[in-house]
Write a protein that holds these residues in place. Sequence first.
Motif, PDB file in Angstrom:
ATOM      1  N   ILE A 259       6.480  12.283  -1.322  1.00 18.57           N
ATOM      2  CA  ILE A 259       7.729  11.564  -1.054  1.00 18.57           C
ATOM      3  C   ILE A 259       7.525  10.055  -1.210  1.00 18.57           C
ATOM      4  N   ILE A 260       6.393   9.542  -0.719  1.00 18.25           N
ATOM      5  CA  ILE A 260       6.119   8.094  -0.851  1.00 18.25           C
ATOM      6  C   ILE A 260       6.067   7.693  -2.320  1.00 18.25           C
ATOM      7  N   ALA A 261       5.484   8.547  -3.152  1.00 13.87           N
ATOM      8  CA  ALA A 261       5.464   8.257  -4.589  1.00 13.87           C
ATOM      9  C   ALA A 261       6.882   8.243  -5.158  1.00 13.87           C
ATOM     10  N   LEU A 262       7.718   9.187  -4.730  1.00 13.15           N
ATOM     11  CA  LEU A 262       9.103   9.224  -5.212  1.00 13.15           C
ATOM     12  C   LEU A 262       9.900   8.030  -4.713  1.00 13.15           C
ATOM     13  N   VAL A 263       9.679   7.637  -3.458  1.00 15.02           N
ATOM     14  CA  VAL A 263      10.345   6.448  -2.922  1.00 15.02           C
ATOM     15  C   VAL A 263       9.973   5.219  -3.764  1.00 15.02           C
ATOM     16  N   VAL A 278      11.226   3.446   5.214  1.00  9.72           N
ATOM     17  CA  VAL A 278      11.091   4.864   4.865  1.00  9.72           C
ATOM     18  C   VAL A 278       9.618   5.215   4.665  1.00  9.72           C
ATOM     19  N   VAL A 279       8.905   4.375   3.913  1.00  9.87           N
ATOM     20  CA  VAL A 279       7.477   4.621   3.673  1.00  9.87           C
ATOM     21  C   VAL A 279       6.709   4.605   4.996  1.00  9.87           C
ATOM     22  N   LEU A 280       7.082   3.703   5.892  1.00  6.99           N
ATOM     23  CA  LEU A 280       6.415   3.636   7.194  1.00  6.99           C
ATOM     24  C   LEU A 280       6.555   4.951   7.946  1.00  6.99           C
ATOM     25  N   HIS A 281       7.754   5.507   7.962  1.00  7.81           N
ATOM     26  CA  HIS A 281       7.970   6.779   8.675  1.00  7.81           C
ATOM     27  C   HIS A 281       7.093   7.878   8.093  1.00  7.81           C
ATOM     28  N   TYR A 282       7.013   7.951   6.774  1.00 10.54           N
ATOM     29  CA  TYR A 282       6.198   9.008   6.158  1.00 10.54           C
ATOM     30  C   TYR A 282       4.703   8.738   6.346  1.00 10.54           C
ATOM     31  N   SER A 283       4.319   7.482   6.404  1.00 18.00           N
ATOM     32  CA  SER A 283       2.894   7.173   6.602  1.00 18.00           C
ATOM     33  C   SER A 283       2.422   7.622   7.985  1.00 18.00           C
ATOM     34  N   VAL A 331       0.441   4.143  -0.712  1.00 19.39           N
ATOM     35  CA  VAL A 331       0.476   3.899   0.735  1.00 19.39           C
ATOM     36  C   VAL A 331      -0.306   2.641   1.072  1.00 19.39           C
ATOM     37  N   VAL A 332      -1.484   2.512   0.475  1.00 22.76           N
ATOM     38  CA  VAL A 332      -2.321   1.340   0.733  1.00 22.76           C
ATOM     39  C   VAL A 332      -1.627   0.079   0.216  1.00 22.76           C
ATOM     40  N   MET A 333      -1.020   0.190  -0.962  1.00 20.33           N
ATOM     41  CA  MET A 333      -0.302  -0.954  -1.520  1.00 20.33           C
ATOM     42  C   MET A 333       0.843  -1.372  -0.608  1.00 20.33           C
ATOM     43  N   TRP A 334       1.645  -0.397  -0.171  1.00 19.57           N
ATOM     44  CA  TRP A 334       2.770  -0.705   0.724  1.00 19.57           C
ATOM     45  C   TRP A 334       2.281  -1.367   2.014  1.00 19.57           C
ATOM     46  N   THR A 335       1.194  -0.869   2.548  1.00 15.02           N
ATOM     47  CA  THR A 335       0.663  -1.426   3.796  1.00 15.02           C
ATOM     48  C   THR A 335       0.222  -2.871   3.602  1.00 15.02           C
ATOM     49  N   SER A 336      -0.281  -3.183   2.426  1.00 14.95           N
ATOM     50  CA  SER A 336      -0.776  -4.543   2.171  1.00 14.95           C
ATOM     51  C   SER A 336       0.345  -5.553   1.999  1.00 14.95           C
ATOM     52  N   VAL A 337       1.564  -5.090   1.696  1.00 15.49           N
ATOM     53  CA  VAL A 337       2.654  -6.041   1.426  1.00 15.49           C
ATOM     54  C   VAL A 337       3.799  -5.968   2.428  1.00 15.49           C
ATOM     55  N   HIS A 338       3.856  -4.902   3.235  1.00 17.53           N
ATOM     56  CA  HIS A 338       4.986  -4.732   4.155  1.00 17.53           C
ATOM     57  C   HIS A 338       4.531  -5.050   5.577  1.00 17.53           C
ATOM     58  N   ASP A 339       5.194  -5.979   6.220  1.00 17.02           N
ATOM     59  CA  ASP A 339       4.757  -6.472   7.533  1.00 17.02           C
ATOM     60  C   ASP A 339       4.693  -5.356   8.575  1.00 17.02           C
ATOM     61  N   ASP A 340       5.734  -4.527   8.663  1.00 17.85           N
ATOM     62  CA  ASP A 340       5.756  -3.482   9.686  1.00 17.85           C
ATOM     63  C   ASP A 340       4.642  -2.463   9.466  1.00 17.85           C
ATOM     64  N   ILE A 382       7.462  -4.412  -9.920  1.00 15.83           N
ATOM     65  CA  ILE A 382       7.005  -5.027  -8.674  1.00 15.83           C
ATOM     66  C   ILE A 382       5.966  -4.151  -7.986  1.00 15.83           C
ATOM     67  N   ILE A 383       6.123  -2.843  -8.100  1.00 13.45           N
ATOM     68  CA  ILE A 383       5.129  -1.919  -7.525  1.00 13.45           C
ATOM     69  C   ILE A 383       3.811  -2.046  -8.288  1.00 13.45           C
ATOM     70  N   LYS A 384       3.875  -2.114  -9.596  1.00  8.68           N
ATOM     71  CA  LYS A 384       2.651  -2.246 -10.387  1.00  8.68           C
ATOM     72  C   LYS A 384       1.984  -3.597 -10.138  1.00  8.68           C
ATOM     73  N   SER A 385       2.803  -4.634  -9.978  1.00  2.77           N
ATOM     74  CA  SER A 385       2.243  -5.966  -9.736  1.00  2.77           C
ATOM     75  C   SER A 385       1.455  -5.995  -8.430  1.00  2.77           C
ATOM     76  N   HIS A 386       2.015  -5.442  -7.370  1.00  3.19           N
ATOM     77  CA  HIS A 386       1.303  -5.413  -6.094  1.00  3.19           C
ATOM     78  C   HIS A 386       0.091  -4.480  -6.148  1.00  3.19           C
ATOM     79  N   SER A 387       0.161  -3.445  -6.952  1.00  6.21           N
ATOM     80  CA  SER A 387      -0.998  -2.558  -7.120  1.00  6.21           C
ATOM     81  C   SER A 387      -2.146  -3.299  -7.796  1.00  6.21           C
ATOM     82  N   ILE A 388      -1.831  -4.142  -8.769  1.00  9.57           N
ATOM     83  CA  ILE A 388      -2.872  -4.943  -9.424  1.00  9.57           C
ATOM     84  C   ILE A 388      -3.452  -5.954  -8.442  1.00  9.57           C
ATOM     85  N   ASP A 389      -2.604  -6.543  -7.596  1.00  9.59           N
ATOM     86  CA  ASP A 389      -3.110  -7.456  -6.564  1.00  9.59           C
ATOM     87  C   ASP A 389      -4.133  -6.753  -5.671  1.00  9.59           C
TER      88      ASP A 389
END
Length: 623
Positions: A259-263, A278-283, A331-340, A382-389
């Motif tokens: 689901i996180i990949a689809l989101v 949404v990603v936070l809830h699934y994580s 998931v790791v990428m989202w965690t690195s960029v999303h404050d919550d 934007i997802i790929k950019s943060h993944s490269i970061d």
Amino acid sequence: MGVGPQKRACRAHPHPHGSSMASGDPFAAAGDVAAASYSSSPTPTRLREALAALSEAFESGDTACSDAAVAAVSEVLSPYDADADALVSEQMLREVHAFLSCPSSNQMAIDALSLELPKSVAELGARMGNCRDIAKTILEFFALNCNPRDMLSILCEALDTPVTLDGTAYLAILLHGLARVLMLIQRRHIEQVKVVLPAVLRVIRTAISEPDVEHGMTAVDLFNSALGIGIAIQEMCKTMVNHRKEELCSILGLYALQIIALVSESTHQNILHTCGSVVLHYSKFLTFCGFTYLGLLTGNDVTSATNKLSKEEDDDFLDCFSFAVDGASLVVMWTSVHDDMSKYAGAELESALKQVQDDYIMKWKSINTFRYVLSSVNYPWIIKSHSIDLLLTLVDDKCSEETNSHVDFPYSTQFFATLKAIERVMITAPDALMRKKAFAALKRVISVVPSAQRFDILQALITSSMFPSLTAILLDLVKNEVLRESRQTDQDCIESDRSQDAGVSPPWASRALELVELILRPPEGGSPCLRDHSEQVLSALNLLRLILIMDSRGSRAAKLFQDETIRKVYTEWLIPLRPTVAGILSELEKDGSKDTNQIICLLNPVQLVLQRCTELVEEKMKG
């Protein structure tokens, strides 16, 4: 479960004040207004009459009449008009709910309607107004009063039925009903989950891939409804023990990653803000299932979860988690960029990153997990950019020195795929900054490959390159490696105060000549196409010039170019190229247009370096 057949004491009329549909019911606020407005509406009237006939048919025990009565109710509800007033749909849903919620409802009638109405109810509920809440309540009623296993099959079948109205709202209602049914399953939990999840993930995947679906709050609502499925599975896990619990937790973890990949495929303009919660809830499901950031980074947790389900009968089931590996790095990428998410992770993510940075095997595994996201066309930039970061964070500038001595490198194929994915970003990214970051990532990832395998990786990238500018960049990386090797050899000789190995040809330099020949003498024959390939020709000539200079100095002089080799370089590589360059420049100078001036600017350096290489070769031949 309900009771047996009962004598109906009420009909399907609008509920009176003080009934179960009055105040306190979340969707009854507009009930009186709707009843007054549509008491004369032909469709609600037909529905009311059909429900009354249904009640009488089941009271009489006439099977044929009962079947016909159910079909009549379904027929009234099934036709719909995209332009129909939402309040009409609301009134029809209220009629159905009033019929079902009568205290003396006939259980056989309820069971019969549960087989036919979920799809129609969800379609009507997809309209505006209070329709959705009423539709959800009806499906909850069926879940509570009918066989849960039967309801699972009915709702899964409804999921696969195409609709022409708001498909995401329709699916959200059915997912809410499925989650409620799963909560009521008492046995064979894993078997039931294996029936539900493929259907759920399939329709979500289809829904978000439709070009007319706006990936905004509507899609978020769909993912939030699917969250209920995860909560139901989580509750199941709490009641289980030992290997059955481990298996179900693995399923829940893979579901969350899928689901996180689809989101993350959302094309919403502000995806990080809109979808982060949404990603936070699934994580949180991943934490419950024992997944860790270290296991997600390296892919070990996905492998472990998959292995627990790797039975022959589960092959088709595992196919529905095809993006779970994507989800792990995301998931790791989202965690690195999303404050919550960062706050929820605490120090665990930082600790995991440090462990990966300090262990070259973990680093290799982690790098390989990024290839899925970077190579996919489904994820926004934007997802790929943060993944490269994140990838740049994992691979620092010290990696090359740490891994040079490690010759056991079993990841060549995976690394090649990862580097090709990074190349794709370099070529297609819409802005210069991202292309620059991708190039930095390419260099760092190559640097973590042990020196013994690094040339093979670069050679494979060059031979498979379809773009002259990219080939030029890769040849420049080879040149840097040749120069690094030369300096390291010189330093080793100084430190050891010996020269017994000085006559050995440097491996990188000798093998790099193969790449120079590939460019200057193309496999298809003839000279390279200078108009289109001037960049890669210039890089190849610069590489050749460096090798010629290295071979002309010190105790290693004349070890790379034997007589036969130097004649080949002169007669087959350089001499045929000189008239080609001169001829093209002469033609372009006569033209004088703006475009030709640009080509001349590209070819002038080629002519200069070609001349210098020719001079160096001629000096060697004279010596």
